[in-house]
Design a protein around this motif. Structure first.
Motif, PDB file in Angstrom:
ATOM      1  N   LEU A  41      -7.463 -10.277 -24.312  1.00 20.36           N
ATOM      2  CA  LEU A  41      -7.118 -10.677 -25.674  1.00 20.36           C
ATOM      3  C   LEU A  41      -7.969 -11.836 -26.179  1.00 20.36           C
ATOM      4  CD1 LEU A  41      -3.237 -10.367 -25.604  1.00 20.36           C
ATOM      5  CD2 LEU A  41      -4.848  -8.898 -26.819  1.00 20.36           C
ATOM      6  N   GLU A  42      -8.589 -12.554 -25.260  1.00 19.96           N
ATOM      7  CA  GLU A  42      -9.443 -13.668 -25.666  1.00 19.96           C
ATOM      8  C   GLU A  42     -10.863 -13.203 -25.983  1.00 19.96           C
ATOM      9  OE1 GLU A  42      -7.131 -14.102 -22.990  1.00 19.96           O
ATOM     10  OE2 GLU A  42      -5.930 -14.957 -24.595  1.00 19.96           O
ATOM     11  N   SER A  43     -11.174 -11.949 -25.689  1.00 22.22           N
ATOM     12  CA  SER A  43     -12.504 -11.414 -25.987  1.00 22.22           C
ATOM     13  C   SER A  43     -12.390 -10.400 -27.118  1.00 22.22           C
ATOM     14  CB  SER A  43     -13.104 -10.763 -24.739  1.00 22.22           C
ATOM     15  OG  SER A  43     -12.307  -9.659 -24.341  1.00 22.22           O
ATOM     16  N   CYS A  44     -13.493  -9.849 -27.510  1.00 22.03           N
ATOM     17  CA  CYS A  44     -13.515  -8.833 -28.563  1.00 22.03           C
ATOM     18  C   CYS A  44     -13.111  -7.484 -27.961  1.00 22.03           C
ATOM     19  CB  CYS A  44     -14.913  -8.742 -29.170  1.00 22.03           C
ATOM     20  SG  CYS A  44     -15.039  -7.483 -30.446  1.00 22.03           S
ATOM     21  N   ILE A  45     -12.063  -6.906 -28.481  1.00 20.42           N
ATOM     22  CA  ILE A  45     -11.589  -5.609 -28.009  1.00 20.42           C
ATOM     23  C   ILE A  45     -12.142  -4.537 -28.935  1.00 20.42           C
ATOM     24  CG2 ILE A  45      -9.556  -4.160 -27.670  1.00 20.42           C
ATOM     25  CD1 ILE A  45      -7.960  -6.725 -27.177  1.00 20.42           C
ATOM     26  N   LEU A  46     -12.760  -3.511 -28.357  1.00 23.62           N
ATOM     27  CA  LEU A  46     -13.178  -2.356 -29.134  1.00 23.62           C
ATOM     28  C   LEU A  46     -11.958  -1.455 -29.260  1.00 23.62           C
ATOM     29  CD1 LEU A  46     -16.614  -1.541 -27.476  1.00 23.62           C
ATOM     30  CD2 LEU A  46     -16.172  -2.838 -29.559  1.00 23.62           C
ATOM     31  N   PHE A  47     -11.562  -1.154 -30.484  1.00 25.03           N
ATOM     32  CA  PHE A  47     -10.329  -0.397 -30.714  1.00 25.03           C
ATOM     33  C   PHE A  47     -10.660   0.845 -31.521  1.00 25.03           C
ATOM     34  CE2 PHE A  47      -6.198   0.700 -32.274  1.00 25.03           C
ATOM     35  CZ  PHE A  47      -5.316   0.248 -31.293  1.00 25.03           C
ATOM     36  N   HIS A  48     -10.239   2.000 -30.993  1.00 21.50           N
ATOM     37  CA  HIS A  48     -10.488   3.258 -31.700  1.00 21.50           C
ATOM     38  C   HIS A  48      -9.200   4.060 -31.803  1.00 21.50           C
ATOM     39  CE1 HIS A  48     -11.422   7.598 -31.852  1.00 21.50           C
ATOM     40  NE2 HIS A  48     -12.248   7.180 -32.778  1.00 21.50           N
ATOM     41  N   HIS A  49      -8.943   4.526 -32.986  1.00 22.28           N
ATOM     42  CA  HIS A  49      -7.925   5.541 -33.206  1.00 22.28           C
ATOM     43  C   HIS A  49      -8.450   6.421 -34.325  1.00 22.28           C
ATOM     44  CE1 HIS A  49      -5.734   2.130 -35.582  1.00 22.28           C
ATOM     45  NE2 HIS A  49      -6.822   2.493 -36.180  1.00 22.28           N
ATOM     46  N   ASP A  50      -7.829   7.570 -34.513  1.00 25.40           N
ATOM     47  CA  ASP A  50      -8.352   8.462 -35.552  1.00 25.40           C
ATOM     48  C   ASP A  50      -8.085   7.876 -36.934  1.00 25.40           C
ATOM     49  OD1 ASP A  50      -5.710   9.062 -36.205  1.00 25.40           O
ATOM     50  OD2 ASP A  50      -5.702  10.899 -35.039  1.00 25.40           O
ATOM     51  N   ASN A  51      -8.477   8.602 -37.948  1.00 24.34           N
ATOM     52  CA  ASN A  51      -8.353   8.060 -39.307  1.00 24.34           C
ATOM     53  C   ASN A  51      -7.108   8.577 -40.031  1.00 24.34           C
ATOM     54  OD1 ASN A  51      -9.355  10.613 -39.551  1.00 24.34           O
ATOM     55  ND2 ASN A  51     -11.293  10.020 -40.478  1.00 24.34           N
ATOM     56  N   ALA A  52      -6.033   8.794 -39.289  1.00 24.49           N
ATOM     57  CA  ALA A  52      -4.759   9.161 -39.905  1.00 24.49           C
ATOM     58  C   ALA A  52      -4.327   8.023 -40.827  1.00 24.49           C
ATOM     59  CB  ALA A  52      -3.702   9.394 -38.826  1.00 24.49           C
ATOM     60  N   VAL A  63      -3.448  -6.455 -38.594  1.00 27.28           N
ATOM     61  CA  VAL A  63      -2.973  -6.876 -37.274  1.00 27.28           C
ATOM     62  C   VAL A  63      -4.109  -6.788 -36.262  1.00 27.28           C
ATOM     63  CG1 VAL A  63      -1.503  -6.192 -35.324  1.00 27.28           C
ATOM     64  CG2 VAL A  63      -0.537  -6.363 -37.617  1.00 27.28           C
ATOM     65  N   LEU A  64      -4.830  -5.677 -36.264  1.00 29.35           N
ATOM     66  CA  LEU A  64      -5.905  -5.488 -35.284  1.00 29.35           C
ATOM     67  C   LEU A  64      -7.044  -6.482 -35.487  1.00 29.35           C
ATOM     68  CD1 LEU A  64      -5.899  -1.606 -35.138  1.00 29.35           C
ATOM     69  CD2 LEU A  64      -5.103  -3.189 -33.367  1.00 29.35           C
ATOM     70  N   VAL A  65      -7.408  -6.739 -36.726  1.00 25.94           N
ATOM     71  CA  VAL A  65      -8.451  -7.720 -37.004  1.00 25.94           C
ATOM     72  C   VAL A  65      -7.978  -9.113 -36.575  1.00 25.94           C
ATOM     73  CG1 VAL A  65      -9.721  -8.868 -38.865  1.00 25.94           C
ATOM     74  CG2 VAL A  65      -9.588  -6.380 -38.806  1.00 25.94           C
ATOM     75  N   GLY A  66      -6.704  -9.404 -36.782  1.00 25.33           N
ATOM     76  CA  GLY A  66      -6.133 -10.677 -36.345  1.00 25.33           C
ATOM     77  C   GLY A  66      -6.173 -10.845 -34.832  1.00 25.33           C
ATOM     78  N   TYR A  67      -6.175  -9.731 -34.111  1.00 30.57           N
ATOM     79  CA  TYR A  67      -6.272  -9.766 -32.647  1.00 30.57           C
ATOM     80  C   TYR A  67      -7.724  -9.782 -32.170  1.00 30.57           C
ATOM     81  CZ  TYR A  67      -1.315  -8.400 -32.419  1.00 30.57           C
ATOM     82  OH  TYR A  67       0.044  -8.346 -32.540  1.00 30.57           O
ATOM     83  N   LYS A  68      -8.652  -9.988 -33.088  1.00 27.99           N
ATOM     84  CA  LYS A  68     -10.089  -9.993 -32.779  1.00 27.99           C
ATOM     85  C   LYS A  68     -10.584  -8.639 -32.267  1.00 27.99           C
ATOM     86  CE  LYS A  68      -9.772 -13.833 -30.284  1.00 27.99           C
ATOM     87  NZ  LYS A  68     -10.134 -14.908 -29.382  1.00 27.99           N
ATOM     88  N   CYS A  69     -10.010  -7.575 -32.800  1.00 25.39           N
ATOM     89  CA  CYS A  69     -10.459  -6.235 -32.414  1.00 25.39           C
ATOM     90  C   CYS A  69     -11.598  -5.807 -33.320  1.00 25.39           C
ATOM     91  CB  CYS A  69      -9.329  -5.219 -32.573  1.00 25.39           C
ATOM     92  SG  CYS A  69      -7.981  -5.425 -31.425  1.00 25.39           S
ATOM     93  N   LYS A  70     -12.571  -5.169 -32.723  1.00 22.37           N
ATOM     94  CA  LYS A  70     -13.621  -4.515 -33.510  1.00 22.37           C
ATOM     95  C   LYS A  70     -13.172  -3.074 -33.656  1.00 22.37           C
ATOM     96  CE  LYS A  70     -18.568  -3.379 -33.397  1.00 22.37           C
ATOM     97  NZ  LYS A  70     -18.649  -2.901 -34.701  1.00 22.37           N
ATOM     98  N   LEU A  71     -12.906  -2.676 -34.881  1.00 22.35           N
ATOM     99  CA  LEU A  71     -12.414  -1.328 -35.136  1.00 22.35           C
ATOM    100  C   LEU A  71     -13.576  -0.352 -35.167  1.00 22.35           C
ATOM    101  CD1 LEU A  71      -9.814  -2.185 -37.919  1.00 22.35           C
ATOM    102  CD2 LEU A  71      -9.460  -1.991 -35.458  1.00 22.35           C
ATOM    103  N   LEU A  72     -13.550   0.611 -34.270  1.00 22.34           N
ATOM    104  CA  LEU A  72     -14.591   1.632 -34.227  1.00 22.34           C
ATOM    105  C   LEU A  72     -14.235   2.718 -35.227  1.00 22.34           C
ATOM    106  CD1 LEU A  72     -15.026   1.918 -30.364  1.00 22.34           C
ATOM    107  CD2 LEU A  72     -16.362   0.549 -31.973  1.00 22.34           C
ATOM    108  N   GLU A  73     -15.153   3.014 -36.089  1.00 24.19           N
ATOM    109  CA  GLU A  73     -14.902   3.993 -37.137  1.00 24.19           C
ATOM    110  C   GLU A  73     -14.796   5.391 -36.551  1.00 24.19           C
ATOM    111  OE1 GLU A  73     -17.151   5.516 -41.133  1.00 24.19           O
ATOM    112  OE2 GLU A  73     -17.318   3.405 -40.601  1.00 24.19           O
TER     113      GLU A  73
END
Length: 146
Positions: A41-52, A63-73
């Motif tokens: 959680l202290e590093s950048c998390i790559l996060f992927h889910h579909d585009n539902a 929420v995800l951006v607040g957790y320092k997640c990089k959202l994979l398109e």
């Protein structure tokens, strides 16, 4: 890439909307990451889910951006790129094939065992295959072609 962090069975009759998904991210996923992957959680998390629509909702992405997640398109019109759909679910189906269940709890326990039985190398292979499929999709203008 290192395995399942959270397995969360949705209660029967539950409508999955942005608020429900946001609560799962906050109340279930974040503590599971803290427990199973200390320091992640202290590093950048790559996060992927579909585009539902639920996944793309502002409340969820905030929420995800607040957790320092990089959202994979997730490429549009590419349902075949959901990692669970081409790796996890087929492997679970192999394990569960032919079994009969008396209760919902029996199903939950059997899926838990199925996930635990997956070898760690299969996650690495699946992740690499997924990245290759994403790249192929991008090279084909956003649509995946088999």
């Amino acid at each position: 890439m290192n395995g399942v962090i959270l397995r969360w069975p949705v209660p029967i009759g539950t409508t999955i909307n942005a608020q429900y998904y946001k609560r799962v991210l906050q109340d279930k996923l974040r503590p599971a990451i803290r427990k199973k992957r200390p320091g992640l959680l202290e590093s950048c998390i790559l996060f992927h889910h579909d585009n539902a629509p639920v996944h793309a909702a502002r409340a969820v992405t905030d929420v995800l951006v607040g957790y320092k997640c990089k959202l994979l398109e997730h490429p549009r019109y590419s349902p075949d790129l959901a990692l669970c759909d081409f790796h996890l679910f087929p492997k679970m189906k192999e394990y569960l094939r032919g079994q009969r269940f008396e209760t919902e709890e029996d199903i939950i326990q059997a899926t838990k065992v199925a996930i635990k039985n997956l070898d760690k190398c299969s996650y690495v292979t699946a992740f690499k295959d997924w990245l290759q499929r994403i790249e192929e999709c991008a090279n084909n203008g956003g649509c995946c072609v088999e």
